[in-house]
Design an enzyme around this catalytic site. Structure first.
Site, short mmCIF file in Angstrom:
data_model
loop_
_atom_site.label_atom_id
_atom_site.label_comp_id
_atom_site.label_asym_id
_atom_site.label_seq_id
_atom_site.Cartn_x
_atom_site.Cartn_y
_atom_site.Cartn_z
N GLU A 108 0.87 -1.19 0.00
CA GLU A 108 0.00 0.00 0.00
C GLU A 108 0.90 1.22 0.00
O GLU A 108 1.70 1.42 0.91
CB GLU A 108 -0.90 0.01 1.25
CG GLU A 108 -1.76 1.25 1.35
CD GLU A 108 -2.47 1.37 2.70
OE1 GLU A 108 -2.85 0.33 3.28
OE2 GLU A 108 -2.63 2.51 3.18
N ARG A 114 0.83 10.52 -0.15
CA ARG A 114 1.12 11.70 0.69
C ARG A 114 2.12 12.65 0.08
O ARG A 114 2.34 13.73 0.60
CB ARG A 114 1.62 11.24 2.07
CG ARG A 114 0.53 10.52 2.83
CD ARG A 114 0.93 10.20 4.25
NE ARG A 114 -0.02 9.24 4.81
CZ ARG A 114 0.13 8.61 5.95
NH1 ARG A 114 1.19 8.84 6.70
NH2 ARG A 114 -0.77 7.76 6.37
N LYS A 142 -10.93 -0.30 7.79
CA LYS A 142 -9.60 -0.08 8.36
C LYS A 142 -9.83 0.51 9.76
O LYS A 142 -10.65 1.41 9.93
CB LYS A 142 -8.85 0.92 7.48
CG LYS A 142 -7.57 1.48 8.08
CD LYS A 142 -6.87 2.39 7.06
CE LYS A 142 -5.85 3.32 7.67
NZ LYS A 142 -4.51 3.16 7.08
C1 3PG Z 1 -0.34 4.98 8.01
O1 3PG Z 1 -1.36 5.38 7.50
O2 3PG Z 1 0.64 5.73 8.24
C2 3PG Z 1 -0.26 3.54 8.28
O3 3PG Z 1 -1.37 3.09 8.94
C3 3PG Z 1 1.01 3.09 8.91
O4 3PG Z 1 1.08 3.35 10.24
P1 3PG Z 1 2.39 2.87 11.01
O5 3PG Z 1 3.54 3.65 10.46
O6 3PG Z 1 2.14 3.14 12.47
O7 3PG Z 1 2.54 1.39 10.73
#
Ligand code: 3PG
Length: 190
Positions: free
Chosen positions: A44, A48, A133
């Site tokens: 995924e 960003r 989620k």
């Molecule tokens: C996110 O959206 O940043 C993810 O859920 C990952 O989160 P994490 O870095 O705590 O695994």
């Protein structure tokens, strides 16, 4: 319930979803290669920054037949359009609005909307979504919150992300209402 363009089959096939925000173009191919070496056939990429958007295109083009490419941090119609243009395999959003769910549904791409509270889950059920989620999982109550969700919402399944790591992911995966887990730890600890 609608089936969110068949998101459950994506999650059933990928119990661990590595989440990555690329900050360097040079990282794209080594990271994908290292996932494939570990037999992890899913990624995924969060939308960003522009490098991550480029990464989606690169990964789909080079590795599209070897790895399921999802996009994360999908916030609006333009992100859904980007996902369609790049023929991604699934979309993930940190939260959800009615408009976004409509866009998701019309895209025909499997989608996973985010929730963090009991009220959010009730709102998503009103929109016929029951595969969600749970984000940010640790900050929102972690395993104990998911146990409460299981008492309240029998048919809802979750993919917790946010604070999942190599020490706690198995505890999350063992819950009856957790279908898969996601997080950046997979790539950080590659
Ligand atoms: C996110 O959206 O940043 C993810 O859920 C990952 O989160 P994490 O870095 O705590 O695994």
């Amino acid at each position: 319930m609608n089936n969110q363009n068949n998101i459950r089959s994506v999650l059933n096939n990928h119990k661990i979803i590595p989440v990555v925000t690329f900050t360097n173009k040079e990282d794209i191919q080594p990271i994908v290669e290292s996932l494939l070496d570990q037999q992890i056939k899913c990624i995924e990429v969060t939308l960003r920054n522009s490098i991550s958007r480029d990464a989606v295109e690169v990964i789909k083009n080079i590795y599209g037949d070897k790895i399921a490419v999802g996009v994360g941090t999908v916030l609006n119609k333009s992100d859904v359009l980007f996902s369609q243009e790049n023929n991604v395999d699934f979309m993930v959003s940190p939260g959800a609005t009615k408009n976004l769910i409509n866009e998701f549904e019309n895209s025909k791409i499997p989608y996973l909307p985010g929730v963090s509270t009991v009220n959010n889950v009730m709102e998503l059920l009103e929109m016929d979504c029951n595969t969600l989620k749970f984000f940010p999982a640790l900050l929102s109550g972690g395993v104990n919150m998911l146990k409460q969700f299981n008492n309240l919402f029998k048919d809802v399944k979750f993919c917790p992300t946010g604070g999942i790591n190599e020490f706690n992911y198995n505890e999350f995966l063992s819950l009856p209402n957790v279908v898969s887990v996601g997080g950046s730890w997979v790539i950080k600890n590659k």
